[in-house]
Scaffold this motif. Structure first.
Motif, PDB file in Angstrom:
ATOM      1  N   ILE A  10       0.858  -1.188   0.000  1.00 43.34           N
ATOM      2  CA  ILE A  10       0.000   0.000   0.000  1.00 43.34           C
ATOM      3  C   ILE A  10       0.888   1.229   0.000  1.00 43.34           C
ATOM      4  CG2 ILE A  10      -1.731   1.324   1.293  1.00 43.34           C
ATOM      5  CD1 ILE A  10      -2.634  -1.344   2.538  1.00 43.34           C
ATOM      6  N   LYS A  11       0.587   2.160  -0.893  1.00 50.61           N
ATOM      7  CA  LYS A  11       1.326   3.423  -0.953  1.00 50.61           C
ATOM      8  C   LYS A  11       0.381   4.571  -0.611  1.00 50.61           C
ATOM      9  CE  LYS A  11       5.183   2.726  -4.070  1.00 50.61           C
ATOM     10  NZ  LYS A  11       5.925   3.397  -5.134  1.00 50.61           N
ATOM     11  N   PRO A  12       0.935   5.705  -0.209  1.00 45.94           N
ATOM     12  CA  PRO A  12       0.058   6.866  -0.009  1.00 45.94           C
ATOM     13  C   PRO A  12      -0.679   7.167  -1.320  1.00 45.94           C
ATOM     14  CG  PRO A  12       2.280   7.324   0.768  1.00 45.94           C
ATOM     15  CD  PRO A  12       2.348   6.034   0.013  1.00 45.94           C
ATOM     16  N   GLN A  13      -1.881   7.701  -1.169  1.00 50.38           N
ATOM     17  CA  GLN A  13      -2.706   7.975  -2.338  1.00 50.38           C
ATOM     18  C   GLN A  13      -2.443   9.401  -2.819  1.00 50.38           C
ATOM     19  OE1 GLN A  13      -6.780   6.894  -1.371  1.00 50.38           O
ATOM     20  NE2 GLN A  13      -7.487   8.038  -3.171  1.00 50.38           N
ATOM     21  N   VAL A  14      -2.130   9.530  -4.102  1.00 49.79           N
ATOM     22  CA  VAL A  14      -1.856  10.863  -4.651  1.00 49.79           C
ATOM     23  C   VAL A  14      -3.183  11.525  -5.018  1.00 49.79           C
ATOM     24  CG1 VAL A  14      -0.681  12.152  -6.466  1.00 49.79           C
ATOM     25  CG2 VAL A  14       0.383  10.095  -5.501  1.00 49.79           C
ATOM     26  N   VAL A  15      -3.404  12.717  -4.486  1.00 50.49           N
ATOM     27  CA  VAL A  15      -4.682  13.414  -4.720  1.00 50.49           C
ATOM     28  C   VAL A  15      -4.421  14.868  -5.105  1.00 50.49           C
ATOM     29  CG1 VAL A  15      -6.123  11.962  -3.232  1.00 50.49           C
ATOM     30  CG2 VAL A  15      -4.873  13.882  -2.244  1.00 50.49           C
ATOM     31  N   ASP A  16      -5.426  15.481  -5.688  1.00 48.09           N
ATOM     32  CA  ASP A  16      -5.298  16.889  -6.083  1.00 48.09           C
ATOM     33  C   ASP A  16      -5.687  17.808  -4.923  1.00 48.09           C
ATOM     34  OD1 ASP A  16      -4.448  16.550  -8.788  1.00 48.09           O
ATOM     35  OD2 ASP A  16      -6.463  15.756  -9.202  1.00 48.09           O
ATOM     36  N   SER A  17      -5.218  19.045  -5.029  1.00 40.22           N
ATOM     37  CA  SER A  17      -5.433  20.007  -3.942  1.00 40.22           C
ATOM     38  C   SER A  17      -6.907  20.197  -3.609  1.00 40.22           C
ATOM     39  CB  SER A  17      -4.815  21.351  -4.309  1.00 40.22           C
ATOM     40  OG  SER A  17      -3.453  21.182  -4.578  1.00 40.22           O
ATOM     41  N   ASP A  18      -7.766  20.183  -4.632  1.00 36.31           N
ATOM     42  CA  ASP A  18      -9.180  20.420  -4.331  1.00 36.31           C
ATOM     43  C   ASP A  18      -9.786  19.252  -3.551  1.00 36.31           C
ATOM     44  OD1 ASP A  18      -8.913  18.855  -6.561  1.00 36.31           O
ATOM     45  OD2 ASP A  18     -10.609  19.722  -7.652  1.00 36.31           O
ATOM     46  N   GLU A  19      -9.261  18.049  -3.770  1.00 33.05           N
ATOM     47  CA  GLU A  19      -9.726  16.906  -2.968  1.00 33.05           C
ATOM     48  C   GLU A  19      -9.285  17.065  -1.517  1.00 33.05           C
ATOM     49  OE1 GLU A  19      -9.265  12.854  -4.891  1.00 33.05           O
ATOM     50  OE2 GLU A  19      -8.184  14.088  -6.356  1.00 33.05           O
ATOM     51  N   ILE A  20      -8.042  17.563  -1.344  1.00 33.53           N
ATOM     52  CA  ILE A  20      -7.538  17.787   0.019  1.00 33.53           C
ATOM     53  C   ILE A  20      -8.390  18.855   0.712  1.00 33.53           C
ATOM     54  CG2 ILE A  20      -5.576  18.609   1.381  1.00 33.53           C
ATOM     55  CD1 ILE A  20      -3.763  17.376  -0.786  1.00 33.53           C
ATOM     56  N   ALA A  21      -8.695  19.902  -0.036  1.00 28.13           N
ATOM     57  CA  ALA A  21      -9.516  20.976   0.532  1.00 28.13           C
ATOM     58  C   ALA A  21     -10.867  20.429   0.986  1.00 28.13           C
ATOM     59  CB  ALA A  21      -9.705  22.087  -0.493  1.00 28.13           C
ATOM     60  N   ALA A  22     -11.443  19.548   0.170  1.00 26.84           N
ATOM     61  CA  ALA A  22     -12.751  18.970   0.517  1.00 26.84           C
ATOM     62  C   ALA A  22     -12.636  18.113   1.776  1.00 26.84           C
ATOM     63  CB  ALA A  22     -13.286  18.138  -0.652  1.00 26.84           C
ATOM     64  N   MET A  23     -11.541  17.354   1.878  1.00 24.56           N
ATOM     65  CA  MET A  23     -11.340  16.520   3.070  1.00 24.56           C
ATOM     66  C   MET A  23     -11.145  17.402   4.303  1.00 24.56           C
ATOM     67  SD  MET A  23      -9.001  13.243   2.057  1.00 24.56           S
ATOM     68  CE  MET A  23      -7.801  13.997   0.973  1.00 24.56           C
ATOM     69  N   MET A  24     -10.375  18.475   4.119  1.00 27.52           N
ATOM     70  CA  MET A  24     -10.118  19.380   5.252  1.00 27.52           C
ATOM     71  C   MET A  24     -11.422  19.963   5.793  1.00 27.52           C
ATOM     72  SD  MET A  24      -6.734  21.500   4.204  1.00 27.52           S
ATOM     73  CE  MET A  24      -5.091  20.900   4.675  1.00 27.52           C
ATOM     74  N   ALA A  25     -12.317  20.275   4.877  1.00 25.08           N
ATOM     75  CA  ALA A  25     -13.577  20.897   5.280  1.00 25.08           C
ATOM     76  C   ALA A  25     -14.401  19.963   6.162  1.00 25.08           C
ATOM     77  CB  ALA A  25     -14.374  21.308   4.045  1.00 25.08           C
ATOM     78  N   GLU A  26     -14.158  18.651   6.046  1.00 25.63           N
ATOM     79  CA  GLU A  26     -14.930  17.671   6.830  1.00 25.63           C
ATOM     80  C   GLU A  26     -14.335  17.398   8.204  1.00 25.63           C
ATOM     81  OE1 GLU A  26     -14.811  14.134   4.514  1.00 25.63           O
ATOM     82  OE2 GLU A  26     -16.430  14.762   3.177  1.00 25.63           O
ATOM     83  N   GLN A  27     -13.121  17.928   8.469  1.00 24.62           N
ATOM     84  CA  GLN A  27     -12.427  17.538   9.699  1.00 24.62           C
ATOM     85  C   GLN A  27     -12.980  18.249  10.927  1.00 24.62           C
ATOM     86  OE1 GLN A  27     -10.121  15.033   9.563  1.00 24.62           O
ATOM     87  NE2 GLN A  27     -10.703  15.007   7.399  1.00 24.62           N
TER      88      GLN A  27
END
Lengths: 133, 118
Positions: free
Chosen positions: A110-127
């Motif tokens: 298993i490797k870390p999953q590469v994601v785009d900044s807007d996906e990170i932003a969406a995840m951050m909003a849920e924290q």
């Protein structure tokens, strides 16, 4: 109850060596993973170097921690992400990422999953809370 | 709102400790609840009674101690403290050494965990 479990995200934005932030930040992740919390980790900016494979800290005279990052899945930290743009800006590709564990059933790495900044932003909003190292 | 504060930097060398202190004062004045203050990384140096700043300067450790005396839980990370030679004996009153589990509880229980540091 599942809906009561808080989402806590770690961001790793600093380079892994040169200061202790990333190393001590790793210690926090390992402890928090033992609690009832929904943990995720995002590597971005210079933090992407922390998940680059083949780190050799011998010449620095410090204890490295690549092996611990290589065992995140063993600590049940499976939501591990890398910001694509940060990675590309630093000349890294998915090939350069270290393995963080293996799939229980298939034994696939298993490797870390590469994601785009807007996906990170969406995840951050849920924290519920975010801790930066 | 329930707030928790985590401080990463040492005293005097960095504004993080002062900013955090001022933030907490303002938050308390506004009626917010401080669930706890957690010192991590070099932040553990903020609460040693061995510091002796010039008399015309603020005494950062005593200031934190006074805040602790108001009932706010102030915790020093044991792992970070041991690494840096900070032990129970050198702490100012009204702060305690404990583990990262305390930071975890603060992160879970507080509505906002506010981090001061680089």
């Amino acid at each position: 109850m599942a809906e009561d479990i808080k989402k806590i995200m770690f961001t790793v934005r600093k380079p892994p060596h040169g200061t202790i932030y990333v190393y001590e930040g790793l210690e926090v992740k390992l402890i928090m993973a033992a609690y009832d919390a929904d943990i995720s980790v995002v590597f971005m900016d210079d933090g992407v170097f922390a998940v680059k494979k083949g780190q050799d800290t011998k010449a620095l005279g410090i204890k490295g921690f690549e092996a611990t990052y290589g065992a995140l899945v063993d600590y049940e930290i499976t939501k591990v992400f890398v910001d694509r743009q940060s990675m590309e800006e630093r000349g890294m590709t998915e090939e350069d990422l270290l393995v963080i564990g293996e799939d229980e059933d298939t034994e696939e790495p298993i490797k870390p999953q590469v994601v785009d900044s807007d996906e990170i932003a969406a995840m951050m909003a849920e924290q519920h809370n975010i801790l930066a190292f | 709102m329930k707030l928790a504060v985590c401080i990463y930097e040492g005293p005097y060398n960095h504004a993080a400790s002062d900013s955090a202190y001022n933030f907490i004062q303002a938050a308390v004045q506004k009626g917010h609840e401080i669930k706890g203050i957690f010192f991590y990384h070099d932040g553990v140096y903020n609460v040693t009674k061995l510091m002796e700043p010039p008399q015309d300067d603020r005494h950062i450790a005593n200031r934190w101690s006074a805040l602790g005396a108001t009932g706010i839980d102030i915790v020093v990370c044991i792992a970070a403290a041991k690494r840096r030679g900070i032990v129970d004996d050198v702490l100012v009153p009204n702060v305690r050494i404990s583990g990262l589990g305390q930071l975890t509880m603060m992160a879970i229980e507080a509505d906002r965990l506010v981090v001061f540091g680089d």
